[in-house]
Design a protein around this motif. Structure first.
Motif, PDB file in Angstrom:
ATOM      1  N   TRP A   1       1.112  -3.088   2.485  1.00  0.00           N
ATOM      2  CA  TRP A   1       1.726  -1.764   2.431  1.00  0.00           C
ATOM      3  C   TRP A   1       3.147  -1.881   2.973  1.00  0.00           C
ATOM      4  O   TRP A   1       3.379  -2.494   4.022  1.00  0.00           O
TER       5      TRP A   1
ATOM      6  N   SER B   1       2.037  -3.385   6.820  1.00  0.00           N
ATOM      7  CA  SER B   1       0.836  -4.150   7.112  1.00  0.00           C
ATOM      8  C   SER B   1       0.464  -4.973   5.904  1.00  0.00           C
ATOM      9  O   SER B   1       0.858  -4.655   4.778  1.00  0.00           O
ATOM     10  N   CYS B   2      -0.303  -6.038   6.122  1.00  0.00           N
ATOM     11  CA  CYS B   2      -0.795  -6.840   5.001  1.00  0.00           C
ATOM     12  C   CYS B   2      -2.172  -7.390   5.341  1.00  0.00           C
ATOM     13  O   CYS B   2      -2.572  -7.426   6.515  1.00  0.00           O
TER      14      CYS B   2
ATOM     15  N   THR C   1      -5.106  -9.993   9.040  1.00  0.00           N
ATOM     16  CA  THR C   1      -4.281  -8.801   8.875  1.00  0.00           C
ATOM     17  C   THR C   1      -3.069  -8.921   9.788  1.00  0.00           C
ATOM     18  O   THR C   1      -3.154  -9.506  10.876  1.00  0.00           O
TER      19      THR C   1
ATOM     20  N   TYR D   1       0.562  -6.626  11.173  1.00  0.00           N
ATOM     21  CA  TYR D   1       1.140  -5.292  11.277  1.00  0.00           C
ATOM     22  C   TYR D   1       2.566  -5.358  11.815  1.00  0.00           C
ATOM     23  O   TYR D   1       2.898  -6.231  12.622  1.00  0.00           O
TER      24      TYR D   1
ATOM     25  N   ILE E   1      -5.310  -1.609   8.228  1.00  0.00           N
ATOM     26  CA  ILE E   1      -5.426  -1.945   6.808  1.00  0.00           C
ATOM     27  C   ILE E   1      -6.810  -2.525   6.560  1.00  0.00           C
ATOM     28  O   ILE E   1      -7.369  -3.225   7.409  1.00  0.00           O
ATOM     29  N   SER E   2      -7.375  -2.218   5.405  1.00  0.00           N
ATOM     30  CA  SER E   2      -8.674  -2.762   5.038  1.00  0.00           C
ATOM     31  C   SER E   2      -8.743  -2.835   3.516  1.00  0.00           C
ATOM     32  O   SER E   2      -7.883  -2.295   2.818  1.00  0.00           O
ATOM     33  N   ARG E   3      -9.762  -3.500   3.018  1.00  0.00           N
ATOM     34  CA  ARG E   3      -9.912  -3.602   1.575  1.00  0.00           C
ATOM     35  C   ARG E   3     -11.384  -3.626   1.207  1.00  0.00           C
ATOM     36  O   ARG E   3     -12.225  -4.099   1.984  1.00  0.00           O
TER      37      ARG E   3
ATOM     38  N   VAL F   1      -7.406  -1.147  -1.682  1.00  0.00           N
ATOM     39  CA  VAL F   1      -6.891  -1.425  -0.343  1.00  0.00           C
ATOM     40  C   VAL F   1      -6.577  -0.087   0.322  1.00  0.00           C
ATOM     41  O   VAL F   1      -6.084   0.830  -0.329  1.00  0.00           O
ATOM     42  N   TYR F   2      -6.858  -0.003   1.599  1.00  0.00           N
ATOM     43  CA  TYR F   2      -6.654   1.244   2.339  1.00  0.00           C
ATOM     44  C   TYR F   2      -5.665   1.041   3.482  1.00  0.00           C
ATOM     45  O   TYR F   2      -5.524  -0.056   4.017  1.00  0.00           O
ATOM     46  N   LEU F   3      -5.045   2.125   3.857  1.00  0.00           N
ATOM     47  CA  LEU F   3      -4.231   2.134   5.072  1.00  0.00           C
ATOM     48  C   LEU F   3      -4.612   3.391   5.848  1.00  0.00           C
ATOM     49  O   LEU F   3      -4.281   4.504   5.444  1.00  0.00           O
TER      50      LEU F   3
ATOM     51  N   CYS G   1       2.256   0.175  -2.197  1.00  0.00           N
ATOM     52  CA  CYS G   1       1.263  -0.889  -2.172  1.00  0.00           C
ATOM     53  C   CYS G   1       1.843  -2.082  -2.931  1.00  0.00           C
ATOM     54  O   CYS G   1       2.540  -1.907  -3.945  1.00  0.00           O
TER      55      CYS G   1
END
Length: 127
Positions: free
Chosen positions: A36, A49-50, A58, A60, A70-72, A79-81, A96
């Motif tokens: 993101w 974040s990645c 991860t 930040y 961040i998650s996926r 992918v979420y933030l 994204c």
């Protein structure tokens, strides 16, 4: 070609929480590192974040550590933030990005490292 579509941005107040989502068009995106970024008016795009393809790593930006997560979900190509304790300085268009690189690594701030980009979603935090 992978298409990324962000959603979830909106106007919120200081201290609120918000979750952004990024859906990828290809199942192969589960092999990509994802990230993101955000860009505020008049400023350069900055990494937020990645996350690596398995989610094992991860990273930040210092400005969001402890507040964003961040998650996926590779089964959903998403992918979420999760953004908590939002501040007015978090106001920006959030993008994204994905990198088709088979490495167990993701640079949080390297715009050129990422191959695919979404159109962005606006997050506005009022004071």
């Amino acid at each position: 070609q992978v298409q990324l579509v962000e959603s979830g941005g909106k106007l919120v107040q200081t201290g609120d929480s918000l979750r952004l989502s990024c859906v990828a068009s290809a199942r192969t995106s589960s092999r990509y590192s994802m990230a993101w970024f955000r860009q505020a008016p008049g400023k350069e795009r900055e990494g937020v974040s990645c996350i690596t393809n398995t989610g094992g790593i991860t990273n930040y930006a210092d400005s969001v550590k402890g507040r964003f997560t961040i998650s996926r979900d590779n089964a959903k190509n998403t992918v979420y933030l999760q953004m908590n304790s939002l501040k007015p300085e978090d106001t920006a268009v959030y993008y994204c990005a994905g990198a088709a690189k088979a490495v167990n690594y993701c640079p949080v701030g390297n715009v050129k490292w990422y191959d695919y980009w979404g159109q962005g979603t606006q997050v506005t935090v009022s004071s």
